[in-house]
Design a protein around this motif. Structure first.
Motif, short mmCIF file in Angstrom:
data_model
loop_
_atom_site.label_atom_id
_atom_site.label_comp_id
_atom_site.label_asym_id
_atom_site.label_seq_id
_atom_site.Cartn_x
_atom_site.Cartn_y
_atom_site.Cartn_z
N TYR A 152 2.79 -3.12 -1.98
CA TYR A 152 2.63 -1.67 -2.03
C TYR A 152 3.96 -0.97 -2.30
CZ TYR A 152 -1.20 -3.74 0.49
OH TYR A 152 -2.23 -4.57 0.87
N GLY A 153 4.99 -1.76 -2.61
CA GLY A 153 6.30 -1.21 -2.90
C GLY A 153 7.12 -1.00 -1.65
N TYR B 193 10.67 3.81 -10.19
CA TYR B 193 9.43 3.45 -10.86
C TYR B 193 8.35 3.07 -9.85
CZ TYR B 193 12.40 3.06 -15.00
OH TYR B 193 13.28 3.31 -16.02
N GLU B 194 7.10 3.31 -10.23
CA GLU B 194 5.96 2.89 -9.42
C GLU B 194 5.79 1.37 -9.52
OE1 GLU B 194 2.45 5.09 -10.43
OE2 GLU B 194 3.34 7.00 -9.84
N THR C 126 5.86 3.47 -14.85
CA THR C 126 5.59 4.86 -14.53
C THR C 126 6.72 5.41 -13.66
OG1 THR C 126 3.22 4.41 -14.60
CG2 THR C 126 3.92 6.46 -13.52
N ILE D 98 8.56 7.66 -11.07
CA ILE D 98 8.32 8.50 -9.89
C ILE D 98 9.22 9.72 -9.97
CG2 ILE D 98 8.50 8.66 -7.38
CD1 ILE D 98 7.92 5.63 -7.29
N TYR E 15 11.05 9.06 -0.99
CA TYR E 15 10.13 8.43 -1.94
C TYR E 15 9.47 7.20 -1.33
CZ TYR E 15 12.77 11.40 -5.08
OH TYR E 15 13.37 12.47 -5.67
N GLY F 292 6.40 3.88 -2.25
CA GLY F 292 5.67 3.17 -3.31
C GLY F 292 6.55 2.78 -4.47
N ILE F 293 7.84 2.55 -4.22
CA ILE F 293 8.79 2.19 -5.27
C ILE F 293 8.62 0.72 -5.61
CG2 ILE F 293 11.24 2.03 -5.89
CD1 ILE F 293 11.69 4.27 -3.72
#
Length: 194
Positions: free
Chosen positions: A85-86, A108-109, A114, A116, A133, A135-136
């Motif tokens: 899940y990052g 990035y996701e 993608t 962020i 932040y 979900g990285i």
């Protein structure tokens, strides 16, 4: 109309919180991420420094091989097997940071494409706080101004699992109507599917 059903509870990540001093290749190999170096966008070679006051990692090719110079960058990618899940609560420690140094960080996701957010860091301080932040999946750091700098430490926590998947996630009527289900919990922890 058939409402979605709650699926399986998503498993917790197996990776743990880490604070990794990136001063040797062995430290990076033991961590839940990898580092790649680039010079002018072309893959380059990393050089590590684990002695004296200047400790960290840089890219070979500029004025100082164990530092990030102009047009040099690094891509840090998290292990999605360990951290599905990052990561969150990311804090970077830079070394050789002076008042005129500038780095651009792109977060990035999980798909690693993608964006962020893009952050230009110019503050006078060795620590770059990216804890806002979550979900990285990866991030890049490029030295865009000043003399040079080094990445010394990467500190983060895994994004926890435990959420619930929804099956099916959505659908359509074969025509113009489509839908997506979402999942929330109320104040008492009861599942709500919308």
């Amino acid at each position: 109309y058939t409402p979605g059903n709650l699926g399986e509870v998503l498993p917790s990540p197996t990776g743990t919180a880490e604070s990794v001093e990136v001063t040797t290749p062995e430290a990076v190999v033991a961590a839940n991420f990898s580092i790649e170096g680039f010079v002018n966008g072309v893959p380059g070679t990393l050089e590590y420094d684990d002695g004296g006051g200047d400790r960290g990692v840089g890219v070979v090719g500029g004025n100082d091989d164990d530092r990030l110079d102009q047009n040099e960058s690094m891509l840090i990618t998290y292990d999605q097997t360990e951290l599905p899940y990052g990561v969150q609560n990311l804090i970077l420690e830079m070394n050789r940071w002076d008042n005129d140094d500038v780095v651009e960080i792109i977060l990035y996701e999980l798909d690693n494409t993608t964006v962020i957010d893009t952050i230009t860091y110019t503050d006078n301080g060795d620590f770059i706080d990216l804890s806002a932040y979550t979900g990285i999946g990866s991030f890049s750091i490029e030295h865009t101004g000043g003399e040079n700098s080094q990445l010394r430490n990467v500190d983060y926590e895994p994004v926890p699992g435990g959420g619930t998947s929804i099956t099916p996630a959505g659908g359509n009527d074969g025509g113009d109507l489509s839908w997506i289900y979402s999942h929330e919990t109320d104040r008492d922890g009861n599942d709500i599917i919308q």
